[in-house]
Design an enzyme around this catalytic site. Structure first.
Site, PDB file in Angstrom:
ATOM      1  N   GLU A 237       0.806  -1.226   0.000  1.00 33.80           N
ATOM      2  CA  GLU A 237       0.000   0.000   0.000  1.00 33.80           C
ATOM      3  C   GLU A 237       0.839   1.277   0.000  1.00 33.80           C
ATOM      4  OE1 GLU A 237      -3.653   0.052   2.366  1.00 33.80           O
ATOM      5  OE2 GLU A 237      -3.289  -2.041   2.855  1.00 33.80           O
ATOM      6  N   HIS A 253       8.030 -26.105   4.448  1.00 30.08           N
ATOM      7  CA  HIS A 253       7.309 -27.259   3.913  1.00 30.08           C
ATOM      8  C   HIS A 253       6.717 -26.992   2.536  1.00 30.08           C
ATOM      9  CE1 HIS A 253       7.770 -29.404   7.729  1.00 30.08           C
ATOM     10  NE2 HIS A 253       7.674 -28.191   8.259  1.00 30.08           N
ATOM     11  N   LYS A 347     -13.482  -0.544  -4.509  1.00 28.09           N
ATOM     12  CA  LYS A 347     -14.628  -0.308  -3.624  1.00 28.09           C
ATOM     13  C   LYS A 347     -15.745   0.436  -4.374  1.00 28.09           C
ATOM     14  CE  LYS A 347     -12.306  -0.518   0.893  1.00 28.09           C
ATOM     15  NZ  LYS A 347     -11.897   0.136   2.129  1.00 28.09           N
TER      16      LYS A 347
HETATM   17  C1  F6R Z   1      -6.054   1.694   3.525  1.00 28.01           C
HETATM   18  C2  F6R Z   1      -5.991   0.373   4.063  1.00 28.01           C
HETATM   19  C3  F6R Z   1      -6.976  -0.674   3.637  1.00 28.01           C
HETATM   20  C4  F6R Z   1      -8.253  -0.636   4.524  1.00 28.01           C
HETATM   21  C5  F6R Z   1      -9.245  -1.714   4.109  1.00 28.01           C
HETATM   22  C6  F6R Z   1     -10.451  -1.796   5.028  1.00 28.01           C
HETATM   23  O1  F6R Z   1      -5.142   2.493   4.254  1.00 28.01           O
HETATM   24  O2  F6R Z   1      -5.122   0.142   4.838  1.00 28.01           O
HETATM   25  O3  F6R Z   1      -6.346  -1.914   3.756  1.00 28.01           O
HETATM   26  O4  F6R Z   1      -7.903  -0.785   5.852  1.00 28.01           O
HETATM   27  O5  F6R Z   1      -9.679  -1.483   2.799  1.00 28.01           O
HETATM   28  O6  F6R Z   1     -11.028  -0.554   5.240  1.00 28.01           O
HETATM   29  P1  F6R Z   1     -11.377  -0.092   6.729  1.00 28.01           P
HETATM   30  O7  F6R Z   1     -10.089  -0.170   7.482  1.00 28.01           O
HETATM   31  O8  F6R Z   1     -11.899   1.272   6.603  1.00 28.01           O
HETATM   32  O9  F6R Z   1     -12.388  -1.078   7.230  1.00 28.01           O
END
Ligand code: F6R
Length: 367
Positions: A237, A253, A347
């Site tokens: 990320e 393994h 998303k």
């Molecule tokens: C972005 C990040 C992502 C979010 C993940 C879940 O910085 O780290 O991995 O954490 O998409 O979103 P949340 O944390 O808001 O439930």
């Protein structure tokens, strides 16, 4: 790769537009604030038969850290759930710690709905979103943490409440003392790895330079299983590179056979071994042989040695080094560590299938 730029704090800053380095540098402060917030938590549940931490990505990693940290402390089984539904055993005697920084993550909302339907004991940690709206409405206990950060940078706010919950329920002792030590150590690590420290005296900058154009493969063991996972997530990320993680001794393994005939492919990777001075001898011997094998396969090999006394201090300080390294690697690659446009794209695109709306609709029907 222009290594000189890591010796120019102003240039580093110009790449780090979202100030991810500030979060690394101020992690002790954030953990301290997280602990202050967590002080307010009141958990009036009886001892659960099992614990499920439900969360994804930067929120879910707190669950894995918790699982590793309490492994030798509690007799209650603990699992991290990264799915829309909970496992079949979840019921009234399950404690569900629901963590979603945004409070709007589809899978976490699905797990919340499932936990409510199964009448689990629930505690939510979030900065808002549909999680807190529904927790408030349905009188589910929750902790609201400050918003406006990247979830992965908010780890101190998301993880400390989890350990506090367990400590307050009498399921894990020593959190406060271990955290106290961790804070001191984090202050030192932040200084040692700060943008102002030159490459020659800065471990994280040097590691980032060594990784260079390769995909890092991180190996952990024991408490550092989840720490290796966090390194991998931060490389993905922040640095925007492919990365993977594995754990001893499972990697002995399968993984090692993958390097056997890697040939030219080996040039694409580098390995990072997380080492601890208290590694059990059976693990040290495995690490030693594995180091020989990966070297023979032509892979560069680096070690990160944990510091500190308590397990929590060692875990959090090692994470801090990984976080710094991932940001410096981003700078070397000319990318801004903060935005995660591919996650946001996914998303947004998913919204069209209406699944999240449906889950939110189902939550609204509960009273
Ligand atoms: C972005 C990040 C992502 C979010 C993940 C879940 O910085 O780290 O991995 O954490 O998409 O979103 P949340 O944390 O808001 O439930």
């Amino acid at each position: 790769m222009k290594s000189a730029i890591l010796d120019e704090p102003q240039t580093i800053k110009s790449f780090d537009k979202g100030n991810m380095l500030d979060f690394c540098f101020n992690s002790a402060k954030l953990y301290r604030e997280g602990a202050k917030l967590a002080d307010k938590i009141k958990v009036c549940y009886s001892k659960p038969d099992n614990i499920i931490v439900a969360g994804m990505g930067g929120s879910g990693i707190g669950g894995d850290l918790l699982k590793d940290w309490v492994r030798n402390k509690t007799d209650v089984p603990i699992e991290v759930n990264r799915d829309y539904n909970l496992p079949a055993y979840a019921g009234k005697k399950t404690l569900v710690l629901l963590t979603s920084y945004s409070g709007d993550t589809e899978e976490s909302l699905g797990a919340f709905l499932d936990a409510l339907r199964r009448k689990c004991m629930i505690f939510c940690v979030s900065s808002g979103g549909a999680v807190l709206e529904n927790a408030e409405r349905l009188k589910v206990p929750y902790l609201r943490v400050p918003g406006g950060m990247s979830p992965r940078a908010a780890l101190p706010y998301l993880f400390v409440p989890l350990i506090a919950c367990l400590e307050k329920m009498g399921l894990a002792a020593g959190a406060s003392e271990e955290l106290k030590e961790a804070l001191k150590l984090l202050e030192k690590i932040s200084k040692d790895n700060s943008p102002d420290k030159l490459v020659k005296e800065n471990f994280s900058k040097t590691l980032a330079l060594n990784i260079g154009q390769t995909a890092p493969v991180v190996y952990g063991s024991g408490y550092y299983r989840s720490v290796a996972m966090r390194f991998k997530q931060q490389f993905n990320e922040n640095s925007k590179v492919p990365a993977k993680w594995e754990v001893f001794s499972e990697l002995n393994h399968n993984e090692i056979v993958g390097w056997e005939s890697a040939g030219e492919l080996a040039k694409c990777f580098s390995t990072i071994f997380i080492r601890d001075r208290d590694e059990p001898t059976e693990i040290s011997s495995r690490i030693q042989i594995t180091k020989e094998l990966v070297t023979k396969a032509g892979l560069p090999l680096y070690e990160v040695h944990t510091q500190g006394e308590s397990s929590l201090a060692r875990m959090l300080s090692t994470i801090c080094i990984g976080d710094f390294t991932s940001v410096y690697l981003a700078v070397l690659r000319g990318v801004d560590p903060t935005p995660v446009k591919t996650i946001n794209y996914l998303k947004d695109t998913l919204k069209q299938n209406g699944v999240k709306e449906k889950i939110i609709g189902e939550l609204a029907k509960l009273s």
